[in-house]
Design a protein around this motif. Structure first.
Motif: not given
Length: 462
Positions: A72-78
């Motif tokens: 979820x953190x990776x998705x949010x960063x992108x």
């Protein structure tokens, strides 16, 4: 909140998370995306990972498989970088247009401009319509053209075009080739035994930091020894009489003496050990993102004379040993599962083969292999299935190019962990390339009509 259709505790491939987040950004990213809408490999390598994800600052995002929270953190960063990525795509389009106007033809535009475009997007936002934007674009293109210090394909062509230079290099190649020391096939038994043991350890623990087998092979010069053997052996080296000793690294029975050459084309490059000096260095200059770190063109050519006549076409012994490990892995690649009980398989073979066999395109190819009925698509997918019957050829060709590039940059593989990272990375790369070609073939068949396209179950995840 977990991703849709994802249960709590389920890990997802990081590549899949990146792909999903990227597609969710919508339109405006075409310049950074492939035909299917996924980010280009270079987009991920040059922009997403180093500039957005930044694994060094977020080590929890560096794994190949992510738990729900890091995913979820990776998705949010992108997604948070969406506007900047759209601006990056716009700057890239502008720089390519400026590049054509200035007549710059050397270097890969993605390698040269992707990261610079992200910086421009971060600093200036989308490119404007004023004269200042055009001047800035011209300055960036010219800076990139000058930064390589003359380490270009054009400079290589000019260097090798001189008749006296050609004659001198041909004379050196003749002398180097004549001075080679050969070795009998029987000398490789210990090397292949140690290679199997090293692969067994790598497959079990995903690349150990230390391996007595790997260290022993490097210390004893087993990579050089096997390379000297392959100068005289056409077969029977790897324990399988049905495979050529060079595993596709040459189209000849034995590798020929290298020639100087004066031209190259990515579409018609011969097998690695059949390439001229020009063709070998052409690939290096075309694929290097930071050519300013390479030796000058005269130095590159001078070193390549000796390297091309060295065992396995490589200088560094750790890279030669990696080539031996790669060959030992390649002869056991079996994506179709036709040789389950073959002797000599290691945990590394099982790990790579099981990953490959989960591919939907492989499942279809397996059905085609055992089916007596003709391929309804006219042979397009049957040709791709044939690639899976001889996977060692594509694997060794790609591995050698990676190792050769490292040799030119003097980037050794000091331990089994670093070697396994390259070996496994090449396997993944070959698998992803095959998947992309299957997808392309299916798109072509779809355009030809529904009767030519496999059913939905066969297409899923292909």
């Amino acid at each position: 909140m977990p991703f849709p259709s994802q249960s709590t505790g389920e890990r997802r491939p990081r590549a899949m998370v990146i792909d999903g987040a990227w597609r969710g950004l919508g339109a405006g990213l075409e310049a950074l995306s492939g035909p299917g809408g996924a980010p280009l490999t270079r987009t991920v390598k040059l922009i997403v990972l180093p500039l957005i994800v930044r694994p060094a600052l977020h080590p929890e995002l560096s794994a190949d498989f992510l738990a729900p929270e890091p995913a979820e953190r990776l998705d949010a960063l992108i997604r948070e970088s969406g506007a900047r990525l759209v601006a990056t795509a716009q700057w890239f389009t502008l720089l390519k247009r400026t590049r054509r106007a200035l007549g710059v033809v050397t270097g890969n535009p993605q390698d040269l401009y992707f990261q610079r475009c992200f910086e421009l997007a971060s600093e200036h936002g989308p490119p404007g319509a004023d004269a200042g934007t055009g001047e800035l674009a011209r300055a960036v293109v010219q800076d990139a053209a000058d930064a390589d210090g003359g380490r270009t394909v054009d400079a290589l062509k000019r260097h090798l075009a001189d008749p006296s230079q050609q004659a001198g290099l041909e004379k050196e190649l003749v002398a180097e080739w004549a001075s080679r020391r050969l070795a009998p096939a029987s000398a490789t038994a210990t090397a292949l035994t140690l290679a199997a043991q090293a692969l067994e350890a790598c497959g079990k623990v995903a690349g150990p930091g230390k391996s007595p087998e790997y260290a022993a092979m490097v210390e004893a010069g087993h990579g050089e020894l096997l390379g000297r053997t392959l100068w005289t052996q056409a077969g029977g080296v790897w324990g399988r009489d049905d495979l050529p000793a060079h595993l596709g690294l040459t189209e000849r029975q034995l590798p020929p003496r290298p020639q100087v050459g004066r031209g190259a084309s990515t579409a018609t490059l011969p097998a690695p050990l059949d390439r001229t000096l020009f063709e070998r260095l052409f690939v290096v200059l075309q694929s290097s993102a930071r050519r300013e770190q390479l030796p000058t063109v005269p130095e590159l050519v001078g070193r390549e004379v000796g390297r091309s006549c060295a065992p396995l076409g490589l200088y560094d012994e750790t890279l030669r040993v990696a080539a031996v490990l790669g060959g030992r892995l390649a002869v056991g690649l079996d994506p179709l599962g036709t040789g389950e009980s073959a002797p000599g398989r290691t945990s590394a073979h099982r790990a790579v083969n099981s990953r490959w066999r989960r591919e939907a395109s492989v499942l279809r190819a397996r059905r085609m292999t055992v089916s007596p009925s003709p391929d309804p698509d006219g042979g397009v997918l049957d040709a791709l299935a044939e690639d899976l019957r001889t996977p060692w050829a594509a694997y060794m060709r790609r591995l050698w190019v990676r190792l050769h590039g490292r040799d030119v940059r003097e980037a050794a593989l000091p331990d089994a962990a670093s070697a396994w990272a390259v070996l496994d990375g090449v396997a993944r790369s070959v698998m992803m390339d095959h998947r992309a070609r299957v997808r392309s073939a299916l798109r072509t068949l779809s355009a030809s009509g529904p009767s030519a396209v496999p059913d939905a179950a066969e297409r899923r995840s292909a």
